[in-house]
Motif scaffolding. Structure first.
Motif, mmCIF file in Angstrom:
data_model
loop_
_atom_site.group_PDB
_atom_site.id
_atom_site.type_symbol
_atom_site.label_atom_id
_atom_site.label_comp_id
_atom_site.label_asym_id
_atom_site.label_seq_id
_atom_site.Cartn_x
_atom_site.Cartn_y
_atom_site.Cartn_z
ATOM 1 N N PRO A 102 9.317 60.864 55.596
ATOM 2 C CA PRO A 102 10.304 61.121 54.676
ATOM 3 C C PRO A 102 9.600 61.418 53.155
ATOM 4 N N ASP A 142 10.930 61.635 50.353
ATOM 5 C CA ASP A 142 11.432 60.669 48.957
ATOM 6 C C ASP A 142 11.751 61.621 48.135
ATOM 7 N N GLY A 143 11.994 62.540 48.008
ATOM 8 C CA GLY A 143 12.185 63.654 46.978
ATOM 9 C C GLY A 143 11.903 65.126 47.423
ATOM 10 N N TYR A 203 15.205 62.338 54.801
ATOM 11 C CA TYR A 203 14.733 62.616 53.484
ATOM 12 C C TYR A 203 14.285 61.510 52.783
ATOM 13 N N PHE A 204 14.928 60.472 52.825
ATOM 14 C CA PHE A 204 14.705 59.310 51.940
ATOM 15 C C PHE A 204 14.113 58.088 52.996
ATOM 16 N N ASP A 205 13.164 57.110 52.433
ATOM 17 C CA ASP A 205 12.756 56.015 53.052
ATOM 18 C C ASP A 205 12.818 55.022 52.114
ATOM 19 N N LYS A 206 11.549 54.993 51.100
ATOM 20 C CA LYS A 206 11.331 54.022 50.127
ATOM 21 C C LYS A 206 12.575 54.118 49.193
ATOM 22 N N ARG A 207 13.154 55.197 48.795
ATOM 23 C CA ARG A 207 14.140 55.067 47.923
ATOM 24 C C ARG A 207 15.571 55.270 48.426
ATOM 25 N N ARG A 208 15.607 54.894 49.717
ATOM 26 C CA ARG A 208 16.808 55.089 50.410
ATOM 27 C C ARG A 208 17.957 54.225 50.023
ATOM 28 N N ALA A 256 19.201 56.168 47.074
ATOM 29 C CA ALA A 256 19.810 57.761 47.637
ATOM 30 C C ALA A 256 21.001 57.218 48.261
ATOM 31 N N SER A 313 11.082 49.484 57.302
ATOM 32 C CA SER A 313 10.921 50.897 56.771
ATOM 33 C C SER A 313 10.292 51.758 57.766
ATOM 34 N N THR A 325 8.244 54.472 57.251
ATOM 35 C CA THR A 325 7.047 55.068 56.566
ATOM 36 C C THR A 325 5.810 54.772 57.553
#
Length: 543
Positions: free
Chosen positions: A17, A19-20, A142-147, A150, A468, A470
């Motif tokens: 992902p 993350d942006g 599209y997002f993992d760390k910032r999920r 988001a 996660s 990632t």
């Protein structure tokens, strides 16, 4: 010699992902879809008084419109999961936007309440369902760390649209009547098609990058390098086939994965959400009519939903930021339990509000607690099952919640018609929400935490809470890089073969020219007429 296609019946390797990047556009689309999906069934309640007069029905009959919308949003979850797994998110969302718009447009021409159930309820609800679930799946891709952040920002679409659609509906009702209002609302729902169009699959960018590298390799591979290089390629192809044979074959992608029911965390979450939905949507659906019955003017009564939406706008992103903290994210299920407890106690404590000031205070606290629940509900589910199984998990959860949606608001409407008392309804709804919070907290502590102490979790378990995706994606990227390095080594070895062959040919040609041998003059003239030279003849003989 073309690009290697993924083997038929195999899952594509997951992409890390970003993350942006384009994910922020996807986030905005999810923001709009979430706003329509959750706010629209509540905003339609503004038209209920006029519908009761025109069709000569009770409040419980009109409440079925919102209930059917929510039931379709939840009950068609498995169908959406199957369609997404089969066709992808973007085509499903485009079809859903057309269905949602067509439902409201057709509803403006209905002549009885049954036709309203089929158009505004079933058709529009199905269209919103086909938009809502794929948008959440794309957001998790599209997002993992910032999920958590988001999810909080996307969930803020519900209060933003609620605070705008409710007053807009009141204005449309006064100027154009409920038929004109439904027609204009149908036009607004066409924006769901635009949101579906921006849901670009994540692997497209990766395929383009890999394609450029593969094109360079193919350009080197197609050089006229002779027989020995072909033998080298065949040898390398044999080595690649041997490597593929050693790898374990991947299983085909399931349209609906029922193995998630073996996850105890998923079962606990599903039961808790079923109890929660029984009472969660009752207060906002009954709030406008409750205020009107207490003597509050229609415009001010509709403004109460705007207050909830305005507070909810800030509560959801703030709660998403808190849930993303390192020391909070592993325990996000308990934060979700606290938010449900807060919401239930708000309903119970505000049951006796009998004036406009009391209702405003209730809306403030309900907006905070409701925003926390909305920001965390899907983040907890993603943390429990992981992004790979999320498409199947959310479909099954929404199907189970659909039964609660069909029971909760209609039952509350019948109690209002029978008792003419809203206080009991608020007590009942609050008690159900509190019960779901206590069940989630106690069951998670007893069944999950103690189980982890007795039995260490297996390695590389994608369904662990708060995990996660990632690391899994990074491993796949490393595998892709290894494959690219193999291609580079092949091209490098091929270049070495070409260079060695040319040097050998030149060496033989120099020896022949030095010794005065080579081809006779007549032979050289014949070769020249045929478009060849002596060096090429020697080169072919040397190979």
């Amino acid at each position: 010699m073309g690009r290697p296609d993924p083997e038929e019946g195999q899952l594509p390797a997951p992409v890390k992902p970003p993350d942006g990047g384009w994910g922020w556009i996807v986030l905005f689309g999810c923001f709009v879809i979430t706003g329509f999906s959750y706010a629209f069934p509540k905003a339609v309640s503004v038209y209920f008084k006029e519908l009761m007069k025109d069709f000569h029905v009770g409040y419980s009959d009109t409440a079925w419109i919102s209930s059917i919308m929510l039931a379709m949003l939840y009950g068609t979850g498995p169908v959406c999961s199957i369609m997404v797994n089969q066709f992808g998110c973007r085509p499903v969302m485009l079809i859903g936007g057309l269905l949602a718009s067509a439902g409201m447009i057709l509803a403006s021409f209905t002549t009885n309440i049954i036709e309203l159930y089929l158009t505004a309820g079933v058709l529009t609800g199905l269209g919103m369902a086909l938009n809502f679930q794929p948008s959440l799946i794309m957001l998790g891709t599209y997002f993992d760390k910032r999920r958590p952040l988001a999810n909080g920002l996307a969930a803020a679409g519900s209060p933003v649209f609620l605070s705008s659609l409710s007053p807009l509906g009141q204005v449309l009702l006064e100027k154009f009547g409920w038929r004109g209002g439904f027609l204009i609302m149908g036009g607004l729902l066409l924006n769901c098609c635009t949101c579906g169009a921006v849901m670009r699959p994540l692997d497209m960018g990766m395929k383009r990058k890999m394609g450029k590298a593969q094109d360079k390799y193919e350009a080197k591979e197609m050089l006229p390098i002779g027989g020995k290089s072909e033998e080298g390629i065949s040898t390398t192809d044999g080595t690649k086939k041997a490597k593929k044979a050693k790898k374990k074959p991947k299983k085909g992608k399931k349209l609906l994965d029922f193995s998630i029911f073996s996850n105890r965390g998923f079962i606990i979450y599903t039961i808790s959400k079923f109890i929660l939905v029984l009472g969660l949507f009752v207060p906002p659906i009954l709030l406008v009519n409750y205020a009107k019955d207490t003597g509050v003017p229609d415009t001010e009564a509709a403004f109460l939903l705007s207050i909830i939406g305005f507070i909810d706008i800030f509560a959801r992103p703030a709660c998403g930021m808190v849930a993303g903290l390192k020391w909070v994210r592993p325990h996000v299920a308990y934060l979700f339990s606290f938010s449900m407890l807060f919401n239930g106690l708000t309903d119970i404590c505000s049951a006796r509000a009998s004036n406009y000031t009391g209702l405003v205070i209730f809306c403030v606290f309900f907006g905070i607690s409701y925003g926390m629940v909305g920001a965390l509900q899907f983040e907890v589910l993603m943390a429990i099952v992981g992004s790979q199984k999320f498409s199947s998990a959310i479909g099954l959860v929404l199907l189970i919640e659909a039964f609660a949606v069909l029971i909760g608001p209609p039952s509350a409407g019948r109690l209002v018609d029978a008792l003419k008392n809203y206080e009991v309804i608020f007590y009942l709804a609050g008690s159900e929400v509190v019960l779901s919070a206590l069940f989630l907290a106690v069951a998670s502590y007893c069944c999950l935490n103690r189980g982890k102490k007795k039995e260490p979790p297996p390695e590389n378990n994608p369904s662990a809470g708060g995990g996660s995706d990632t690391e899994e994606a990074e491993s796949d990227v490393q595998e892709t890089e290894e494959h690219s390095s193999d291609n580079h080594q092949l091209a490098h070895s091929t270049d070495n073969t070409v260079v060695a062959a040319n040097e050998e040919a030149n060496h033989v040609a120099e020896e022949q020219s030095g010794e005065g041998g080579g081809c006779p003059a007549g032979d050289r003239e014949v070769l020249a007429r045929d478009g060849c030279n002596a060096d090429q003849t020697v080169e072919r003989d040397s190979f």
